[in-house]
Structure formats: C-alpha cells, structure tokens
Design an enzyme around this catalytic site. Structure first.
Site, PDB file in Angstrom:
ATOM      1  N   HIS A 188      -2.356   1.291   7.024  1.00  0.00           N
ATOM      2  CA  HIS A 188      -2.773   1.193   5.622  1.00  0.00           C
ATOM      3  C   HIS A 188      -3.000   2.580   5.045  1.00  0.00           C
ATOM      4  O   HIS A 188      -3.372   3.522   5.757  1.00  0.00           O
ATOM      5  CB  HIS A 188      -4.058   0.365   5.504  1.00  0.00           C
ATOM      6  CG  HIS A 188      -4.429   0.036   4.090  1.00  0.00           C
ATOM      7  ND1 HIS A 188      -3.635  -0.725   3.258  1.00  0.00           N
ATOM      8  CD2 HIS A 188      -5.515   0.382   3.338  1.00  0.00           C
ATOM      9  CE1 HIS A 188      -4.210  -0.839   2.073  1.00  0.00           C
ATOM     10  NE2 HIS A 188      -5.347  -0.169   2.099  1.00  0.00           N
ATOM     11  N   CYS A 210       0.817  -1.218   0.000  1.00  0.00           N
ATOM     12  CA  CYS A 210       0.000   0.000   0.000  1.00  0.00           C
ATOM     13  C   CYS A 210       0.848   1.264   0.000  1.00  0.00           C
ATOM     14  O   CYS A 210       0.634   2.175  -0.807  1.00  0.00           O
ATOM     15  CB  CYS A 210      -0.975  -0.016   1.176  1.00  0.00           C
ATOM     16  SG  CYS A 210      -0.227   0.048   2.819  1.00  0.00           S
ATOM     17  N   HIS A 258      -5.997   1.423  -4.152  1.00  0.00           N
ATOM     18  CA  HIS A 258      -5.010   0.962  -3.163  1.00  0.00           C
ATOM     19  C   HIS A 258      -4.556  -0.464  -3.436  1.00  0.00           C
ATOM     20  O   HIS A 258      -5.213  -1.224  -4.149  1.00  0.00           O
ATOM     21  CB  HIS A 258      -5.607   1.057  -1.754  1.00  0.00           C
ATOM     22  CG  HIS A 258      -6.741   0.096  -1.488  1.00  0.00           C
ATOM     23  ND1 HIS A 258      -6.877  -0.582  -0.314  1.00  0.00           N
ATOM     24  CD2 HIS A 258      -7.804  -0.288  -2.250  1.00  0.00           C
ATOM     25  CE1 HIS A 258      -7.964  -1.337  -0.342  1.00  0.00           C
ATOM     26  NE2 HIS A 258      -8.545  -1.173  -1.511  1.00  0.00           N
TER      27      HIS A 258
END
Length: 288
Positions: A250, A199, A261
């Site tokens: 994240h 990510c 993402h």
C-alpha cells in the site's frame, strides 16, 4: 513487436483474454463504457477483479504489442514501469482498443481535471471525454485551445483551462491538490483513471500529470524512489506499508491531515489521520 497506442479514452488491462466476466462486457466492448462498468459493480463484484485486472491505459498511451490472439493483444505499457518486464507493464487488452501512434508534434500536454472534453474544432464538435492524466502531443494553440495529435492520424482540440505542459515545474503541494480532486471516488483495483483508482494508480496518475514517470505498482514505487527517515515525512512525500516479511502492498501521499490515499476495495479515496493499524505496517517514506 510493434508499436501501437490506445485509441479509446480508457482501456482496462487484463491478466488474460479469459479474465473478463459477463459483468465486464462494457469494459471490453469495442467502444468501452468504463463509467457504466464501474457503476454496475458492487463491492463483492469489485473484489472479484483481483487477479483479473492489472492496470489501465489512457487515450493515446503507447504500447508494445507482443502478440495477438482471437481479438486480443498481449501488450507492454512502457509509460508504466514494472519489475514484471523491463520494457513496461505487461497484460492483455482488446485489439479493437488499439490504433496507430499519433503523428509527430511538439511539447506534450496533460489533462489536469478529472475529465475533459475533446473537440473536433475549438469548443465544438464533441469527439470524446478524456480522463485525468491523459498525455497528448500538442500541435498548435489558438484562442484558448490547444490542438493535439490523436491516434490513427487524427487531430483534436482541448481547452487550455484543462491542460498543463508536462515539462512545467511542480511542487509537493501540487501532488496533494491534484490527488484531492478524487476525494470520495470509489476504489477500483487496477484503476488509473477518473472512473476509479487504486492506491498506486493514484500516485502513478498524479505523477504523470506532473511530468514524473514512476512505476505502476506500490512495491516498485518503493524500490524506485529515494527513501528518507520516517520522522522527516512532509506533505507530498509517500508513505509505504508492508506486513512482516512481505513486499509493500500500500502507498499514499503524506498530507497535513495524515495520508491522502485510495484505501481498499469497498472504500473511497480519502484524506485521513494515519490510524494506529496503519502505523503498525508503515515501513518507509520516499521523496520525489
């Protein structure tokens, strides 16, 4: 410490020289085959990279070599800011992956497509396949090609069609456009290249292409960038996620659909609606 540069297209950075497993042999070979390595791993094997891999270096990326031992170099990657060390992201790479820094040249250029062919002469003489977000110093231009400085004193050519000047202005739409090049790419813990992204690796690589040096890890990105109210988020901003009492784990680009993402191991890079379970851990929005 001494300065060096990655002389292979992609060098994976490890937590220690003992971290690679037998299945990781292609990644740590003197001439690594990262494509074959990524293809060889199923979800369970990829999960096993947690605690082993940290990030990746791209071709010609500078490093500081802190120490050397049994064919391995302990390095710091200054282009990848990290709270772990003020000089750059720390880790270990095979010493065979490192060479001398490229010679002096003019304005830097970066690769804007998933992969680009490096030539010995304009349009001929294949030298290597380089990854998205590789940054090289340009020397001259001729007939639709740019000559670039390479590690160990070499020179090569790249098509102008795959390059942009690092100093060129960019827009939030550019972040979504570039990130979308990798829709469907399988998640790779520590990945910053065309062969796999995590990510924060996605955010870091896209930012590098657009001339912005941001930290490598999601929690450091959250600390370094300007926060705005969550309800003011717009495409191109960043969503950050954390569980109660924990650091950010994240990050993803805000998009018209929801979020672009690299989700997690076992999944692929996607542009999807922001699901309720994600909203429960949404803690911040940042703007470049």
């Amino acid at each position: 410490m001494k300065l060096a540069a990655a002389k292979v297209p992609v060098s994976t950075v490890w937590t220690s020289p003992d971290a690679p497993r037998d299945i990781d042999a292609a990644a740590v070979a003197d001439k690594p085959d990262v494509a074959a390595w990524a293809k060889s791993m199923d979800t369970e094997t990829r999960l096993g990279l947690h605690g082993r891999t940290l990030t990746q270096l791209l071709f010609a990326e500078p490093v500081l070599v802190r120490s050397e031992s049994n064919g391995w170099s302990e390095i710091l990657a200054p282009w990848q800011p990290s709270s772990a060390d003020e000089l750059g992201y720390p880790g270990w790479v095979p010493s065979s992956h490192l060479g001398e820094l490229p010679g002096s040249a003019t304005a830097p250029v970066t690769i804007t497509v998933p992969s680009a062919e490096l030539f010995g002469e304009p349009g001929s003489g294949h030298v290597a396949e380089l990854s998205f977000a590789t940054v090289l110093a340009s020397v001259e231009k001729a007939d639709g090609f740019t000559r670039v400085a390479l590690p160990d004193g070499g020179l090569g050519w790249l098509s102008d069609d795959v390059l942009r000047a690092v100093e060129s202005p960019s827009t939030p739409e550019d972040r979504i456009r570039l990130g979308s090049l990798f829709l469907g790419l399988e998640y790779l813990w520590g990945g910053t290249s065309q062969y796999g992204l995590d990510c924060s690796g996605l955010v870091h690589a896209v930012s590098r292409v657009l001339g912005r040096r941001v930290p490598r890890d999601a929690h450091d990105q959250a600390d370094a960038l300007e926060h705005i109210p969550i309800d003011e988020a717009r495409p191109g901003d960043l969503y950050f996620f954390a569980r109660p009492g924990k650091k950010v784990h994240h990050v993803g680009f805000v998009s018209a659909e929801g979020m672009l993402h690299a989700s997690e191991t076992g999944k692929r890079l996607e542009n999807e609606a922001l699901l309720p379970e994600r909203r429960e851990t949404l803690v911040a929005v940042a703007r470049f």
